[in-house]
Design a protein around this motif. Structure first.
Motif, mmCIF file in Angstrom:
data_model
loop_
_atom_site.group_PDB
_atom_site.id
_atom_site.type_symbol
_atom_site.label_atom_id
_atom_site.label_comp_id
_atom_site.label_asym_id
_atom_site.label_seq_id
_atom_site.Cartn_x
_atom_site.Cartn_y
_atom_site.Cartn_z
ATOM 1 N N GLU A 315 0.807 -1.214 0.000
ATOM 2 C CA GLU A 315 0.000 0.000 0.000
ATOM 3 C C GLU A 315 0.842 1.267 0.000
ATOM 4 O O GLU A 315 0.369 2.336 -0.405
ATOM 5 C CB GLU A 315 -0.928 -0.004 1.225
ATOM 6 C CG GLU A 315 -2.223 0.749 1.022
ATOM 7 C CD GLU A 315 -3.211 0.478 2.131
ATOM 8 O OE1 GLU A 315 -4.402 0.358 1.843
ATOM 9 O OE2 GLU A 315 -2.783 0.379 3.304
ATOM 10 N N GLY A 320 -3.976 0.918 -4.775
ATOM 11 C CA GLY A 320 -4.972 1.117 -5.822
ATOM 12 C C GLY A 320 -4.745 0.355 -7.102
ATOM 13 O O GLY A 320 -5.306 0.719 -8.144
ATOM 14 N N ASN A 328 -6.088 1.222 -1.099
ATOM 15 C CA ASN A 328 -6.425 2.421 -1.873
ATOM 16 C C ASN A 328 -5.572 3.596 -1.422
ATOM 17 O O ASN A 328 -4.892 3.543 -0.396
ATOM 18 C CB ASN A 328 -7.911 2.746 -1.736
ATOM 19 C CG ASN A 328 -8.308 3.003 -0.291
ATOM 20 O OD1 ASN A 328 -7.994 4.037 0.286
ATOM 21 N ND2 ASN A 328 -9.001 2.036 0.323
#
Length: 396
Positions: A315, A320, A328
């Motif tokens: 991440e 994403g 995300n």
């Protein structure tokens, strides 16, 4: 002899001291007058000491002759070179709006850090300065760089050369900084215990045996890298790329400048797969220690330091993506955002695309999709040539 008020006998002509001021000095005790300069200097030193914190806030970039800009004292990451590097065709004054907006985020998030873009016009000067006789004295590297003509290979090679020469933060031109650099440094580790900071990009080891996806199924990200200068993994990458491209040139019976590469060859030769291979080799330098494999980084919930390499979760640099449990960009741990608008090099180096079913990469690591693609391709191979041709014509 009478002297006019306010005029001393030892004063030069035209030098007149006001009478009031002269009288004030005469009423001061002789001891005070003797130590008055000492009092003034002491007061000045005390003021400087008391305001040291304010002085430290002066932007360090005004010291143009300094080799390295240090961040405000106490921020994490201060032991790493305080410089951001990017590589692009033109310098910032000629950036288009898209490049300007993403590049500017690095300056907004890190206002006290130095920033430099290596361009198509300045890259050779950088290489010759740092790797020529006045630098590391590696004429073989300089000559090799001169002979490379494939833009993506030069871009990959140059990022490793920049980080080896000076260290700092490297980011692709289409990568947006979401957080300042000091947020890259986790509180759970002492930054003096590692020399390189990387993030995970692809964590899909279930595909490691796939004929196409296998070599790309587990890799570290190389669109954002942090390193101290002269780190051995960067030189390992440089030398590995030299050997690899010369071997390809020999196989194709052409000079290095005329080599032709497909997508997977770029990925494995200079890109994320090559980067991952070099990092794992670096982590396994100590033959007496347990062997480091990708299993150590699979489904990693928090960052870890392995043989002086800090590995961040997927991440951090690669949120994403829609695979590898990458989360995300709104997550607290997301540090950068890759926009991909400058990643058009696959158009010049096409990936394998089946004549009927296209590239398997369209599945984006979805297991059911990949399984269906594999089955369709296997069934296609069983068809007579006439039917294969009909399928291909129907697709076109």
């Amino acid at each position: 002899m009478n002297w006019r008020a306010g005029k001393r006998p030892d004063s030069p002509p035209g030098s007149v001291r006001p009478a009031a001021e002269s009288s004030k000095l005469r009423i001061l005790p002789r001891r005070v007058k003797r130590f008055l300069p000492v009092y003034i200097v002491s007061a000045f030193v005390l003021l400087v000491f008391l305001n040291a914190d304010l002085l430290s806030l002066v932007p360090p970039s005004i010291a143009l002759d300094r080799q390295e800009v240090l961040p405000r004292k106490g921020l994490p990451g201060s032991t790493f070179p305080q410089k951001i590097w990017q590589i692009w065709r033109v310098d910032p004054l000629a950036f288009e709006q898209t490049e300007f907006e993403t590049a500017n985020t690095w300056l907004e998030q890190n206002p006290s850090m130095r920033y430099e873009v290596i361009t198509d016009r300045s890259d050779v000067a950088f290489v010759e300065q740092h790797y020529g006789p006045g630098g590391f004295n590696r004429p073989d590297i300089v000559e090799f760089y001169h002979n490379v003509t494939i833009p993506i290979v030069k871009a990959d090679l140059l990022r490793y050369m920049v980080l080896y020469a000076e260290g700092g933060i490297y980011a692709d031109i289409d990568v947006e900084a979401l957080k300042p650099f000091h947020r890259f440094i986790p509180d759970s580790h002492d930054e003096r215990e590692y020399d390189v900071v990387v993030g995970i990009e692809v964590d899909e080891p279930r595909f490691r045996d796939h004929p196409i996806l296998g070599q790309k199924s587990q890799s570290f990200c190389q669109w954002t890298i942090v390193s101290r200068p002269q780190h051995s993994v960067m030189m390992r990458l440089i030398e590995n790329i030299m050997k690899w491209l010369k071997r390809i040139a020999s196989q194709q019976k052409v000079p290095v400048s005329d080599v032709d590469l497909n997508f997977d060859e770029v990925i494995t030769g200079t890109g994320p797969s090559a980067f991952t291979t070099a990092l794992l080799e670096e982590m396994n330098k100590n033959e007496r220690a347990p062997k480091v494999t990708w299993d150590m980084f699979h489904n990693m919930a928090e960052s870890k330091v392995v043989n002086r390499v800090l590995v961040l979760t997927v991440e951090a640099f690669c949120a994403g993506q829609g695979h590898s449990d990458s989360g995300n960009h709104e997550a607290r741990s997301a540090l950068v955002k890759h926009h991909y608008h400058a990643s058009n090099w696959p158009n010049r180096h096409p990936r394998y695309s089946h004549p009927v079913y296209g590239p398997v990469e369209v599945c984006n690591w979805d297991e059911d999709c990949v399984r269906q693609w594999d089955q369709d391709v296997a069934d296609y191979e069983k068809l007579p040539d006439e039917e294969k041709k009909a399928w291909e014509e129907g697709r076109s």
